[in-house]
Scaffold this active site. Sequence first.
Site, short mmCIF file in Angstrom:
data_model
loop_
_atom_site.label_atom_id
_atom_site.label_comp_id
_atom_site.label_asym_id
_atom_site.label_seq_id
_atom_site.Cartn_x
_atom_site.Cartn_y
_atom_site.Cartn_z
N CYS A 167 38.06 34.26 29.19
CA CYS A 167 39.45 34.52 29.60
C CYS A 167 40.12 35.66 28.87
O CYS A 167 41.24 36.05 29.22
CB CYS A 167 40.29 33.26 29.42
N HIS A 304 49.59 32.53 28.58
CA HIS A 304 48.26 32.31 29.16
C HIS A 304 48.35 31.25 30.25
O HIS A 304 47.76 31.39 31.31
CB HIS A 304 47.29 31.90 28.06
N GLU A 315 49.47 26.59 23.06
CA GLU A 315 50.01 27.94 23.25
C GLU A 315 51.53 27.97 23.05
O GLU A 315 52.07 28.87 22.38
CB GLU A 315 49.67 28.43 24.65
N LYS A 333 49.43 32.67 36.48
CA LYS A 333 48.28 31.87 36.93
C LYS A 333 48.73 30.78 37.90
O LYS A 333 47.91 30.26 38.65
CB LYS A 333 47.57 31.26 35.73
N HIS A 338 43.34 30.58 37.69
CA HIS A 338 42.82 31.22 36.48
C HIS A 338 41.72 32.18 36.88
O HIS A 338 40.62 31.76 37.24
CB HIS A 338 42.30 30.16 35.51
N PHE A 398 37.65 30.42 25.73
CA PHE A 398 36.58 29.59 25.16
C PHE A 398 35.88 30.37 24.04
O PHE A 398 35.72 31.58 24.11
CB PHE A 398 35.56 29.23 26.24
#
Length: 411
Positions: A167, A304, A315, A333, A338, A398
């Site tokens: 991401c 995000h 976040e 998003k 995503h 990730f």
Amino acid sequence: MNGCKRVVVTGMAGITSLGSDWASIEANFLANRSGIRYMHEWDRFNELNTRLGGPIDDFSVPAHWTRKQLRSMGRVSRLVVGAAEQALAQAGLLDDASIRDGRMGVACGSSTGSTEDVKAFGNMLLNNVAVGLNANSYIRMMPHTTAANLSIFFGLKGRLIPTSSACTSGSQGIGYAYEAIKFGRLPLMLAGGGEELCPTEAMVFDALYATSLKNDAPQTSPRPYDSDRDGLVIGEGAGMLVLEELQHALARGAHIHAELVGFGSNADGRHATRPEVLTMRQAMQLALDDAGLAPEAIGYVNGHGTATEQGDIAETLATHSLFGARMPISSQKSFFGHTLGACGALESWFCIEMLNRDQYIHTLNLDIIDPRCGELDYLRNAPRHMSHEYVMSNNFAFGGVNTSLIFRRWA
């Protein structure tokens, strides 16, 4: 820092499920129109629980692309090259020979290469046959397929920086390109990221119980920061920016969209999929330090906002701890899903468009803010008119990869 160059954005473009130009995308934002639909194509996967995705249903390669050019490009590379062609044209550089003499480099990535080719190699291992494999199969599959194809398609001979970091692929691409120009390595970089939609990526999050199961109501999901969210939705897309050293841009009379003034990136160093509040905050602080700014200078944060419980909460707690409750925040998003490797580049593009128009897009489907999220000024229901000099765009991936970019309005 003495001797550092200033970096500006002179071209930007993207391809999304809601359009491939800002006018179309903005119209969909204003109409609260989502790019998410039920994926009938995935009904054959009985063990895949989610059926939601954000596909680009109308993408086709330009007629002037040759068969030879297309051979090495899977879908993700085609999306990225398509976005890059638009960005270079906007920058007035598409037909400029100077970009092909080593002065322009590439920094780009995706979570993975094209999975149709991964499937062909898997078939070889499983069934001992090489059906569907050819000389270009690996080129389409390799992790740096987007960066390599951009370099080859446009004849770019500067440094090539692959950023295959899930991401944060797009935001790292932009950040590393910025640093290459800032420290005088070359004056031009083509930077961004992309992702093609694949059910394997939905399955990754399905296995983590992190996908949305609102299969009977696609337009109501994802729901970043919302109490009723039930997981993320996978989308696809590509976003590309042309970054340029300021004096180089001024000398050729380029139109400047914004200045990129700060980049921060770090790693959690603890867990592959569990986000860490402290290191998220530190990534934002690194970007502020790089830009020489206090937190009070930032007027808006592009979050995000994946609509996963752990991600949203961590976040927003990190953002609150640095900026306090006054900070406006939203996540696009909610409209696209995503887009993984593309999201950081697309969201950077959106940030610049919003910065220049004094209109900031809200989070779709955000009805009731999760009380466990950090106290912030969440943009809901409709866009908000605000005027700011600096905006921040954050992404978290990730592997514990964190990125933060800061853009400045160009007067």
